[in-house]
Design a protein around this motif. Structure first.
Motif, mmCIF file in Angstrom:
data_model
loop_
_atom_site.group_PDB
_atom_site.id
_atom_site.type_symbol
_atom_site.label_atom_id
_atom_site.label_comp_id
_atom_site.label_asym_id
_atom_site.label_seq_id
_atom_site.Cartn_x
_atom_site.Cartn_y
_atom_site.Cartn_z
ATOM 1 N N THR A 24 0.836 -1.088 0.220
ATOM 2 C CA THR A 24 0.060 0.039 -0.042
ATOM 3 C C THR A 24 0.646 1.091 0.074
ATOM 4 O O THR A 24 2.065 1.060 0.013
ATOM 5 N N LYS A 26 2.193 4.800 2.260
ATOM 6 C CA LYS A 26 2.208 5.011 3.562
ATOM 7 C C LYS A 26 3.022 6.489 3.431
ATOM 8 O O LYS A 26 4.101 6.300 3.277
ATOM 9 N N GLN A 27 2.275 7.736 3.427
ATOM 10 C CA GLN A 27 3.200 8.894 3.427
ATOM 11 C C GLN A 27 3.853 8.808 2.099
ATOM 12 O O GLN A 27 5.043 9.226 1.986
ATOM 13 N N HIS A 31 4.691 0.471 1.347
ATOM 14 C CA HIS A 31 4.715 -0.362 2.337
ATOM 15 C C HIS A 31 4.114 -1.465 2.492
ATOM 16 O O HIS A 31 2.859 -1.773 1.987
ATOM 17 N N ARG A 33 3.759 -5.911 3.311
ATOM 18 C CA ARG A 33 3.420 -6.740 4.325
ATOM 19 C C ARG A 33 2.922 -8.119 3.950
ATOM 20 O O ARG A 33 2.349 -8.058 2.806
ATOM 21 N N GLU A 51 -8.034 -1.271 12.908
ATOM 22 C CA GLU A 51 -6.955 -0.661 13.669
ATOM 23 C C GLU A 51 -5.762 -0.738 13.087
ATOM 24 O O GLU A 51 -4.676 -0.364 13.856
ATOM 25 N N THR A 52 -5.482 -1.324 12.010
ATOM 26 C CA THR A 52 -3.994 -1.476 11.579
ATOM 27 C C THR A 52 -3.850 -0.163 10.733
ATOM 28 O O THR A 52 -4.726 0.493 9.900
ATOM 29 N N HIS A 53 -2.510 -0.343 10.239
ATOM 30 C CA HIS A 53 -2.057 0.960 9.125
ATOM 31 C C HIS A 53 -2.557 0.436 8.017
ATOM 32 O O HIS A 53 -3.094 1.415 7.238
ATOM 33 N N LYS A 54 -2.570 -0.611 7.447
ATOM 34 C CA LYS A 54 -3.186 -1.081 6.005
ATOM 35 C C LYS A 54 -4.446 -0.545 5.927
ATOM 36 O O LYS A 54 -4.807 0.175 4.942
ATOM 37 N N GLU A 56 -6.225 2.051 7.390
ATOM 38 C CA GLU A 56 -5.802 3.724 7.187
ATOM 39 C C GLU A 56 -5.279 3.828 6.041
ATOM 40 O O GLU A 56 -6.122 4.665 5.256
ATOM 41 N N GLU A 57 -4.388 2.988 5.633
ATOM 42 C CA GLU A 57 -3.715 3.536 3.959
ATOM 43 C C GLU A 57 -4.602 3.008 2.855
ATOM 44 O O GLU A 57 -4.860 3.908 1.962
ATOM 45 N N GLU A 60 -7.292 5.917 2.515
ATOM 46 C CA GLU A 60 -6.566 7.158 1.972
ATOM 47 C C GLU A 60 -6.230 6.885 0.513
ATOM 48 O O GLU A 60 -6.346 7.870 -0.405
#
Length: 140
Positions: A24, A26-27, A31, A33, A51-54, A56-57, A60
């Motif tokens: 994905t 990220k900033q 990123h 995994r 609740e994981t970064h993925k 959220e990513e 976005e």
């Protein structure tokens, strides 16, 4: 190789190699995994926590790049490059269908509010690294 043969090859590679990398953004940077995927036709599904970064990513930027199939044998070891668009799916039916006891390590059952499914629709699928062959693009 016909498109039907290519589709069957892609499906076989995915079915035989459920774990792959998912990238994905990220900033504004890639990123990646490892994830476990389930295939239905050419759509991919993978469980994760809201609740994981993925998660959220994906909210976005829903575009992802997935690699499945390479087994470390080197040249000739086929794999699939899968570009897709991910959506968060909270369907109880889908979550129950994908649920397995291994997920108990992260979730309190299929009704856990943090348990979500990423549903990934293909944009482009390529078969890579077949000995003596150029990459093949599956027409979608």
């Amino acid at each position: 190789m016909s498109q039907q043969e290519m589709k069957e090859t892609v499906e076989n590679i995915i079915d035989d190699n459920a774990v792959g990398t998912m990238a994905t953004v990220k900033q504004n940077k890639p990123h990646s995994r490892y994830m476990t995927f389930v295939r239905k036709d050419l759509k991919l599904y993978t469980a994760t926590s809201s609740e994981t970064h993925k998660a959220e990513e994906i909210k976005e930027n829903p575009y992802t790049h997935i690699l499945l199939g390479y087994e470390g044998e080197g040249f000739g070891d086929e794999y699939v490059e899968y570009e897709g668009k991910a959506d968060i799916n909270n369907s109880s039916d889908l979550k129950n269908e994908l649920w397995n006891s291994y997920m108990e390590n992260w979730f309190n059952g299929p009704d856990d509010p943090n348990y979500i499914v990423l549903e990934i629709s293909p944009i482009s699928i390529r078969i890579m690294n077949k000995t003596g062959a150029e990459p093949k693009v599956l027409e979608l």
